[in-house]
Scaffold this motif. Structure first.
Motif, mmCIF file in Angstrom:
data_model
loop_
_atom_site.group_PDB
_atom_site.id
_atom_site.type_symbol
_atom_site.label_atom_id
_atom_site.label_comp_id
_atom_site.label_asym_id
_atom_site.label_seq_id
_atom_site.Cartn_x
_atom_site.Cartn_y
_atom_site.Cartn_z
ATOM 1 N N ASP A 61 0.878 -1.172 0.000
ATOM 2 C CA ASP A 61 0.000 0.000 0.000
ATOM 3 C C ASP A 61 0.918 1.226 0.000
ATOM 4 O O ASP A 61 1.403 1.649 1.039
ATOM 5 C CB ASP A 61 -0.913 -0.013 1.221
ATOM 6 N N ILE A 62 1.184 1.766 -1.187
ATOM 7 C CA ILE A 62 2.154 2.847 -1.356
ATOM 8 C C ILE A 62 1.430 4.138 -1.724
ATOM 9 O O ILE A 62 0.553 4.138 -2.591
ATOM 10 C CB ILE A 62 3.179 2.491 -2.453
ATOM 11 N N LYS A 63 1.803 5.222 -1.049
ATOM 12 C CA LYS A 63 1.169 6.517 -1.294
ATOM 13 C C LYS A 63 2.229 7.531 -1.731
ATOM 14 O O LYS A 63 3.377 7.459 -1.295
ATOM 15 C CB LYS A 63 0.476 7.015 -0.026
ATOM 16 N N ALA A 64 1.821 8.486 -2.566
ATOM 17 C CA ALA A 64 2.737 9.545 -3.005
ATOM 18 C C ALA A 64 1.931 10.779 -3.381
ATOM 19 O O ALA A 64 0.732 10.695 -3.675
ATOM 20 C CB ALA A 64 3.569 9.076 -4.199
ATOM 21 N N LYS A 65 2.606 11.946 -3.358
ATOM 22 C CA LYS A 65 1.987 13.217 -3.759
ATOM 23 C C LYS A 65 2.987 14.026 -4.563
ATOM 24 O O LYS A 65 4.187 13.993 -4.290
ATOM 25 C CB LYS A 65 1.563 14.017 -2.520
ATOM 26 N N SER A 66 2.481 14.759 -5.555
ATOM 27 C CA SER A 66 3.349 15.630 -6.335
ATOM 28 C C SER A 66 2.500 16.372 -7.355
ATOM 29 O O SER A 66 1.265 16.337 -7.317
ATOM 30 C CB SER A 66 4.432 14.817 -7.047
ATOM 31 N N CYS A 67 3.174 17.064 -8.289
ATOM 32 C CA CYS A 67 2.494 17.651 -9.442
ATOM 33 C C CYS A 67 2.079 16.507 -10.369
ATOM 34 O O CYS A 67 2.746 15.469 -10.419
ATOM 35 C CB CYS A 67 3.435 18.592 -10.191
ATOM 36 N N ALA A 68 1.008 16.681 -11.098
ATOM 37 C CA ALA A 68 0.520 15.603 -11.962
ATOM 38 C C ALA A 68 -0.042 16.173 -13.253
ATOM 39 O O ALA A 68 -0.761 17.179 -13.240
ATOM 40 C CB ALA A 68 -0.550 14.798 -11.241
ATOM 41 N N ALA A 69 0.294 15.522 -14.359
ATOM 42 C CA ALA A 69 -0.317 15.868 -15.642
ATOM 43 C C ALA A 69 -1.742 15.315 -15.671
ATOM 44 O O ALA A 69 -2.068 14.364 -14.955
ATOM 45 C CB ALA A 69 0.502 15.289 -16.782
ATOM 46 N N ALA A 70 -2.583 15.915 -16.500
ATOM 47 C CA ALA A 70 -3.992 15.506 -16.547
ATOM 48 C C ALA A 70 -4.142 14.022 -16.863
ATOM 49 O O ALA A 70 -5.006 13.338 -16.297
ATOM 50 C CB ALA A 70 -4.733 16.348 -17.584
ATOM 51 N N GLU A 71 -3.270 13.488 -17.742
ATOM 52 C CA GLU A 71 -3.395 12.082 -18.140
ATOM 53 C C GLU A 71 -3.000 11.119 -17.022
ATOM 54 O O GLU A 71 -3.245 9.920 -17.116
ATOM 55 C CB GLU A 71 -2.562 11.796 -19.400
ATOM 56 N N GLU A 72 -2.365 11.625 -15.967
ATOM 57 C CA GLU A 72 -2.002 10.778 -14.834
ATOM 58 C C GLU A 72 -3.114 10.724 -13.779
ATOM 59 O O GLU A 72 -3.021 9.952 -12.827
ATOM 60 C CB GLU A 72 -0.709 11.284 -14.198
#
Length: 207
Positions: A61-72
């Motif tokens: 169960d892995i979590k992450a946060k960052s900037c994201a492109a719309a397709e992601e």
């Protein structure tokens, strides 16, 4: 004077409008120390979660946060029959709006598509694809001096992010996808799936 003000305004506008998001590298458990990041234009703030299941039990169960492109900002999964890894993301467009973790995805119903899977030394068995798994995937990995192969179903996002790619940290690992029932034919041996799944997803989402 008006021209000078206009030039200064144009020069400062991109910085003033830059979106700030929380950033948190992929974590296996618990929560990481969040930092803030100024994101490129045409991106959003995003939280992503990867959950892997094997034999009906949750393995990762892995979590992450960052900037994201719309397709992601989509749902995706990869399904090797004996294990399935689900991705879910939550995106937003205001400063520091990605403070919450992405929700845990649930396994979808079969969609009628079938792909080959590997079970021990037998890669002629089939797996029913679920949800938006619309491609068949094959992955060749060199582990312990032996070439092994994984086969199963994958969503378009997984395939578009790694088509003919090589996974860092796993010797000679190469993947390919195809469309059409049972298009990933062939036979070979298989190895521990967790060795393969985590770097695959990391390659797609966090590179």
């Amino acid at each position: 004077m008006q021209i000078l003000v206009l030039i200064l305004g144009i020069g400062l506008l991109p910085k003033a409008c830059a979106l700030k998001c929380f950033e948190c590298p992929p974590e296996l458990s618990g929560s990481c120390i969040q930092t803030t990041k100024e994101c490129p234009s045409n991106t959003q703030c995003g939280s992503v979660r990867m959950t892997s299941y094997a034999g009906g039990s949750k393995m990762l169960d892995i979590k992450a946060k960052s900037c994201a492109a719309a397709e992601e900002c989509v749902q995706a999964s990869v399904n090797f029959g004996v294990s399935q890894t689900l991705l879910t993301s939550k995106c937003c467009t205001s400063n520091l709006c990605n403070s919450q973790d992405a929700p845990e995805a649930s396994i979808s119903s079969p969609n009628g598509k079938k792909c080959f899977q590997c079970d021990g030394n037998d890669c002629t068995k089939t797996v029913n694809c679920n949800g938006n798994e619309d491609h068949c995937i094959s992955a060749a990995v060199t582990a312990g001096g032996q070439k092994v192969t994984f086969k199963g179903c994958a969503s378009k996002l997984i395939c578009s992010g790694m088509q003919s790619a090589q996974i860092p940290g796993i010797g000679g690992a190469k993947m390919s996808c195809c469309q059409g029932d049972l298009c990933n034919s062939g036979s070979s041996t298989t190895v521990g799936l967790l060795l393969f799944v985590t770097p695959l997803i990391s390659l797609v989402l966090f590179s």
